[in-house]
Design a protein around this motif. Sequence first.
Motif, PDB file in Angstrom:
ATOM      1  N   LEU A   3       7.289   3.394  -7.471  1.00  0.00           N
ATOM      2  CA  LEU A   3       6.966   3.218  -7.123  1.00  0.00           C
ATOM      3  C   LEU A   3       5.752   2.398  -5.423  1.00  0.00           C
ATOM      4  O   LEU A   3       5.309   3.033  -5.236  1.00  0.00           O
ATOM      5  N   ARG A   4       6.801   1.794  -5.945  1.00  0.00           N
ATOM      6  CA  ARG A   4       6.925   0.868  -4.464  1.00  0.00           C
ATOM      7  C   ARG A   4       7.647   0.893  -3.414  1.00  0.00           C
ATOM      8  O   ARG A   4       6.888   1.784  -1.869  1.00  0.00           O
ATOM      9  N   GLU A   5       8.805   2.469  -3.244  1.00  0.00           N
ATOM     10  CA  GLU A   5       8.859   2.889  -2.430  1.00  0.00           C
ATOM     11  C   GLU A   5       8.098   3.783  -1.711  1.00  0.00           C
ATOM     12  O   GLU A   5       7.993   4.284  -0.766  1.00  0.00           O
ATOM     13  N   ALA A   6       7.111   5.061  -3.139  1.00  0.00           N
ATOM     14  CA  ALA A   6       6.243   5.973  -2.498  1.00  0.00           C
ATOM     15  C   ALA A   6       4.617   5.179  -1.618  1.00  0.00           C
ATOM     16  O   ALA A   6       3.961   5.591  -0.868  1.00  0.00           O
ATOM     17  N   GLN A   7       4.709   3.694  -2.324  1.00  0.00           N
ATOM     18  CA  GLN A   7       3.377   2.892  -1.487  1.00  0.00           C
ATOM     19  C   GLN A   7       4.138   2.529  -0.407  1.00  0.00           C
ATOM     20  O   GLN A   7       3.126   2.317   1.092  1.00  0.00           O
ATOM     21  N   GLY A   8       5.055   2.809  -0.414  1.00  0.00           N
ATOM     22  CA  GLY A   8       5.848   2.068   1.557  1.00  0.00           C
ATOM     23  C   GLY A   8       5.596   3.470   2.308  1.00  0.00           C
ATOM     24  O   GLY A   8       5.462   3.119   3.167  1.00  0.00           O
ATOM     25  N   HIS A   9       5.654   3.982   1.665  1.00  0.00           N
ATOM     26  CA  HIS A   9       5.461   5.577   2.691  1.00  0.00           C
ATOM     27  C   HIS A   9       3.988   6.621   2.583  1.00  0.00           C
ATOM     28  O   HIS A   9       3.647   6.000   3.747  1.00  0.00           O
ATOM     29  N   ILE A  10       3.386   5.696   1.426  1.00  0.00           N
ATOM     30  CA  ILE A  10       2.047   6.314   2.168  1.00  0.00           C
ATOM     31  C   ILE A  10       1.739   5.174   3.278  1.00  0.00           C
ATOM     32  O   ILE A  10       0.256   5.494   3.956  1.00  0.00           O
ATOM     33  N   SER A  11       1.794   3.532   3.092  1.00  0.00           N
ATOM     34  CA  SER A  11       1.675   2.579   3.988  1.00  0.00           C
ATOM     35  C   SER A  11       1.757   3.499   5.351  1.00  0.00           C
ATOM     36  O   SER A  11       1.262   2.748   6.298  1.00  0.00           O
ATOM     37  N   GLU A  12       3.294   4.098   5.645  1.00  0.00           N
ATOM     38  CA  GLU A  12       3.763   4.333   6.688  1.00  0.00           C
ATOM     39  C   GLU A  12       2.420   5.371   7.381  1.00  0.00           C
ATOM     40  O   GLU A  12       2.066   5.427   8.859  1.00  0.00           O
ATOM     41  N   ALA A  13       2.380   5.829   6.191  1.00  0.00           N
ATOM     42  CA  ALA A  13       1.682   7.075   6.866  1.00  0.00           C
ATOM     43  C   ALA A  13      -0.059   6.964   7.338  1.00  0.00           C
ATOM     44  O   ALA A  13      -0.284   7.500   8.195  1.00  0.00           O
ATOM     45  N   GLU A  14      -0.097   5.641   6.302  1.00  0.00           N
ATOM     46  CA  GLU A  14      -1.862   5.742   6.788  1.00  0.00           C
ATOM     47  C   GLU A  14      -2.057   5.190   8.315  1.00  0.00           C
ATOM     48  O   GLU A  14      -2.474   5.153   8.922  1.00  0.00           O
ATOM     49  N   VAL A  15      -0.626   3.654   8.476  1.00  0.00           N
ATOM     50  CA  VAL A  15      -0.789   3.752   9.380  1.00  0.00           C
ATOM     51  C   VAL A  15      -0.606   4.113  11.164  1.00  0.00           C
ATOM     52  O   VAL A  15      -1.604   4.134  11.941  1.00  0.00           O
ATOM     53  N   ALA A  16      -0.012   5.303  10.587  1.00  0.00           N
ATOM     54  CA  ALA A  16       0.256   6.183  11.322  1.00  0.00           C
ATOM     55  C   ALA A  16      -0.641   6.996  11.774  1.00  0.00           C
ATOM     56  O   ALA A  16      -1.122   7.483  13.323  1.00  0.00           O
ATOM     57  N   VAL A  17      -1.576   7.411  10.950  1.00  0.00           N
ATOM     58  CA  VAL A  17      -3.229   8.577  11.112  1.00  0.00           C
ATOM     59  C   VAL A  17      -4.041   7.325  12.052  1.00  0.00           C
ATOM     60  O   VAL A  17      -4.407   7.985  13.122  1.00  0.00           O
ATOM     61  N   SER A  18      -3.845   5.949  11.671  1.00  0.00           N
ATOM     62  CA  SER A  18      -5.313   5.013  12.108  1.00  0.00           C
ATOM     63  C   SER A  18      -4.458   5.127  13.377  1.00  0.00           C
ATOM     64  O   SER A  18      -5.261   5.226  14.262  1.00  0.00           O
ATOM     65  N   THR A  19      -3.251   4.812  14.047  1.00  0.00           N
ATOM     66  CA  THR A  19      -3.035   5.168  15.124  1.00  0.00           C
ATOM     67  C   THR A  19      -3.400   6.400  16.100  1.00  0.00           C
ATOM     68  O   THR A  19      -3.869   6.557  17.387  1.00  0.00           O
ATOM     69  N   ALA A  20      -3.274   7.286  15.399  1.00  0.00           N
ATOM     70  CA  ALA A  20      -3.481   8.790  16.225  1.00  0.00           C
ATOM     71  C   ALA A  20      -4.906   9.229  15.883  1.00  0.00           C
ATOM     72  O   ALA A  20      -5.245   9.220  17.465  1.00  0.00           O
ATOM     73  N   VAL A  21      -5.764   8.261  15.060  1.00  0.00           N
ATOM     74  CA  VAL A  21      -7.042   8.633  15.413  1.00  0.00           C
ATOM     75  C   VAL A  21      -7.902   7.285  16.624  1.00  0.00           C
ATOM     76  O   VAL A  21      -8.155   7.694  17.192  1.00  0.00           O
TER      77      VAL A  21
END
Length: 130
Positions: A3-21
């Motif tokens: 679960l901790r690794e999955a949350q890390g991947h989700i966080s990375e993806a959200e940051v990437a989307v925020s930067t792209a937006v």
Amino acid sequence: MNLREAQGHISEAEVAVSTAVRQLALGGIAVFWVLAGGSTRAPSADWVLLAAGAGLVAALACDFTQYAYTAARWRCWVDGKVRAGQSDPQADIEDGPLRGARLLWWGKCVLLLVGYAFLLVAFVGTGFLD
């Protein structure tokens, strides 16, 4: 994967989307400015172009509000835990403080897409593709 690794991947993806937006919204505002004729004078635009600009600016506003809300919410949550004497760094954290931030994250994504849809309509309306 735990679960901790999955949350890390989700966080990375959200940051990437925020930067792209953020980058796409600023780029869209530049296109809005050019289509509105704002190089040497104040831009003038029809309602489609204004809707595109409003959507893009609203996406940036959601982006800023999401980070400001998240920072303030986490600060209040951490301060409350410290006042209550719960300073264990390994303690589990409930997901409640992030619900509002998650809504703002989705809001900025949707507003960016709406802004670009209107921008595309305005771009096609210029006759540039004819």
